[in-house]
Write a protein that holds these residues in place. Structure first.
Motif, PDB file in Angstrom:
ATOM      1  N   THR A 102       0.814  -1.213   0.000  1.00  0.00           N
ATOM      2  CA  THR A 102       0.000   0.000   0.000  1.00  0.00           C
ATOM      3  C   THR A 102       0.850   1.266   0.000  1.00  0.00           C
ATOM      4  N   ALA A 103       2.022   1.206   0.626  1.00  0.00           N
ATOM      5  CA  ALA A 103       2.898   2.384   0.653  1.00  0.00           C
ATOM      6  C   ALA A 103       3.388   2.734  -0.747  1.00  0.00           C
ATOM      7  N   VAL A 142      -3.025   3.796  -5.409  1.00  0.00           N
ATOM      8  CA  VAL A 142      -4.471   3.590  -5.338  1.00  0.00           C
ATOM      9  C   VAL A 142      -5.190   4.801  -4.745  1.00  0.00           C
ATOM     10  N   PHE A 143      -4.618   5.423  -3.718  1.00  0.00           N
ATOM     11  CA  PHE A 143      -5.298   6.518  -3.050  1.00  0.00           C
ATOM     12  C   PHE A 143      -4.805   7.903  -3.501  1.00  0.00           C
ATOM     13  N   ASP A 144      -4.050   7.956  -4.572  1.00  0.00           N
ATOM     14  CA  ASP A 144      -3.552   9.238  -5.058  1.00  0.00           C
ATOM     15  C   ASP A 144      -4.672  10.186  -5.456  1.00  0.00           C
TER      16      ASP A 144
END
Length: 76
Positions: A49-50, A54-56
């Motif tokens: 996840t780091a 995906v969350f950009d």
């Protein structure tokens, strides 16, 4: 102390114990192994996840509300 030495010493101790005590050690070893695997899995997920994008999209999203939308304000 090497890994093999630790294992050999542990086996020697377990062989001198009654069966009930040896079973408890086996249960504890299984618990430690499960805990270790869970920690490895958690670290792997964190690394994935780091490095993920995906969350950009959240950084480009505009704010829905501002301080002008507040009905009441409290001084801290």
């Amino acid at each position: 102390m090497t890994h093999r030495t630790i294992i050999a010493q542990t086996i020697a101790v377990i062989q001198r114990l009654p069966v009930e005590k040896a079973e408890k050690i086996a249960e504890f070893a299984a618990f430690l192994q499960k805990l270790f695997k869970e920690q490895q899995l958690a670290r792997g997920i964190q690394q994935l996840t780091a490095g993920s994008a995906v969350f950009d999209f959240l950084t480009d999203e505009e704010d829905l509300y501002s301080s002008d939308d507040l009905v009441e304000r409290y001084d801290a």
